[in-house]
Design an enzyme around this catalytic site. Sequence first.
Site, PDB file in Angstrom:
ATOM      1  N   ASP A   1       0.846  -1.200   0.000  1.00  0.00           N
ATOM      2  CA  ASP A   1       0.000   0.000   0.000  1.00  0.00           C
ATOM      3  C   ASP A   1       0.886   1.256   0.000  1.00  0.00           C
ATOM      4  O   ASP A   1       0.379   2.376  -0.066  1.00  0.00           O
ATOM      5  CB  ASP A   1      -1.019  -0.006   1.159  1.00  0.00           C
ATOM      6  CG  ASP A   1      -0.376  -0.028   2.529  1.00  0.00           C
ATOM      7  OD1 ASP A   1       0.870  -0.099   2.613  1.00  0.00           O
ATOM      8  OD2 ASP A   1      -1.120   0.027   3.535  1.00  0.00           O
ATOM      9  N   SER A   2       2.216   1.056   0.009  1.00  0.00           N
ATOM     10  CA  SER A   2       3.148   2.168  -0.211  1.00  0.00           C
ATOM     11  C   SER A   2       2.873   2.809  -1.570  1.00  0.00           C
ATOM     12  O   SER A   2       3.366   3.912  -1.841  1.00  0.00           O
ATOM     13  CB  SER A   2       4.595   1.663  -0.160  1.00  0.00           C
ATOM     14  OG  SER A   2       4.764   0.525  -0.989  1.00  0.00           O
TER      15      SER A   2
ATOM     16  N   ASP B   1      -1.079  -6.411  -0.450  1.00  0.00           N
ATOM     17  CA  ASP B   1      -1.218  -5.761   0.853  1.00  0.00           C
ATOM     18  C   ASP B   1      -2.682  -5.429   1.132  1.00  0.00           C
ATOM     19  O   ASP B   1      -3.399  -4.955   0.242  1.00  0.00           O
ATOM     20  CB  ASP B   1      -0.428  -4.439   0.796  1.00  0.00           C
ATOM     21  CG  ASP B   1       0.355  -4.169   2.061  1.00  0.00           C
ATOM     22  OD1 ASP B   1       0.229  -4.936   3.031  1.00  0.00           O
ATOM     23  OD2 ASP B   1       1.115  -3.177   2.056  1.00  0.00           O
TER      24      ASP B   1
ATOM     25  N   LYS C   1      -0.928  -9.655   2.881  1.00  0.00           N
ATOM     26  CA  LYS C   1      -0.185  -9.190   4.060  1.00  0.00           C
ATOM     27  C   LYS C   1      -1.055  -8.218   4.840  1.00  0.00           C
ATOM     28  O   LYS C   1      -1.766  -7.400   4.234  1.00  0.00           O
ATOM     29  CB  LYS C   1       1.115  -8.486   3.638  1.00  0.00           C
ATOM     30  CG  LYS C   1       1.853  -7.823   4.804  1.00  0.00           C
ATOM     31  CD  LYS C   1       3.222  -7.303   4.413  1.00  0.00           C
ATOM     32  CE  LYS C   1       3.210  -5.916   3.814  1.00  0.00           C
ATOM     33  NZ  LYS C   1       2.658  -4.859   4.692  1.00  0.00           N
TER      34      LYS C   1
ATOM     35  N   GLU D   1      -1.092  -5.731   8.687  1.00  0.00           N
ATOM     36  CA  GLU D   1      -0.266  -5.169   9.757  1.00  0.00           C
ATOM     37  C   GLU D   1      -0.858  -5.465  11.124  1.00  0.00           C
ATOM     38  O   GLU D   1      -2.078  -5.494  11.275  1.00  0.00           O
ATOM     39  CB  GLU D   1      -0.162  -3.639   9.591  1.00  0.00           C
ATOM     40  CG  GLU D   1       0.490  -3.222   8.287  1.00  0.00           C
ATOM     41  CD  GLU D   1       0.615  -1.705   8.147  1.00  0.00           C
ATOM     42  OE1 GLU D   1       0.262  -0.947   9.094  1.00  0.00           O
ATOM     43  OE2 GLU D   1       1.064  -1.262   7.074  1.00  0.00           O
TER      44      GLU D   1
ATOM     45  N   GLU E   1       9.573  -4.166  10.387  1.00  0.00           N
ATOM     46  CA  GLU E   1       9.923  -2.847   9.825  1.00  0.00           C
ATOM     47  C   GLU E   1      10.477  -1.916  10.902  1.00  0.00           C
ATOM     48  O   GLU E   1       9.849  -1.717  11.951  1.00  0.00           O
ATOM     49  CB  GLU E   1       8.675  -2.233   9.156  1.00  0.00           C
ATOM     50  CG  GLU E   1       8.976  -0.854   8.557  1.00  0.00           C
ATOM     51  CD  GLU E   1       7.955  -0.359   7.549  1.00  0.00           C
ATOM     52  OE1 GLU E   1       7.021  -1.113   7.187  1.00  0.00           O
ATOM     53  OE2 GLU E   1       8.097   0.807   7.119  1.00  0.00           O
TER      54      GLU E   1
END
Length: 267
Positions: free
Chosen positions: A46-47, A85, A115, A117, A184
């Site tokens: 999602d960057s 993501d 993925k 978080e 991270e």
Amino acid sequence: MAQRHTIQSIRDLKTRGEKIAMVTAYDATFARLFDEAGADMLLVGDSLGMVIQGLDSTLPVTMDHMVYHTRAVARGSQKALVVGDMPFMSYQSSIELAMLNAGRLMAEGGAGAVKLEGGERVVPTVKALVDAGIPTMGHLGLTPQSVHTLSGFKVQGRNEKQAARLIEDALLLEDAGAFAIVLETIPLELAKTVSERLSVPTIGIGAGPHCDGQVLVCYDLLGLYDQISPKFVKRFGDLATATREATRAYVQEVKGGAFPADEHSFR
Ligand code: KIV
């Protein structure tokens, strides 16, 4: 046709002591090039909110954006495992919503895994996704979707309490069935401990050399995103300069009449 990496072949890399190379990708052309260059996993991160959409956080990225880019990356690649993501608020409010959205990334986007978080709080979600046949990667440490709770993009896990919490979260995610965990921006000693305690691979970004693999945002790796550069980024190329120079040459030739020449024209 090349055999695509699976979560098992990614786990086997850790077992064999071979480092795992992951890079983000957002479109088919770069996905093909990274695949040809030997990347084991392509993360449609999602960057993309920051490097593609020009936003200053990942929060506004939607499921539709993620499905669109994941589909392009899956189409462009043949060998790498494609990880989609889960964007902000696509999995936090309920397990049902998470299942629906992860299912979209797999079925519509062609991802081989997703993925998300978070630690203990997302463990029931990870378990449900894995039980439903959706390979899931965890993400601990600096989790950009929580940038406001974390009060900025800062190193995480620096004090003993935070470090113990992160180790516990990693073990819980592994127990829930996560096939790998991104770490991270945490101290390298903590990343080393986590990597040694887990049997599934850790993929570091700003987490030092002891992780089982590394991930970089491709625009950073290629030197395309040259505005901000966190300490952990290494630019392996300078495509920003190459792009400016090539475009400057094009502009000059168009304005001077040198392009298109005879060989670029039809009669
Ligand atoms: O969105 C992303 O690119 C990521 C990586 C930085 C791990 O989550």
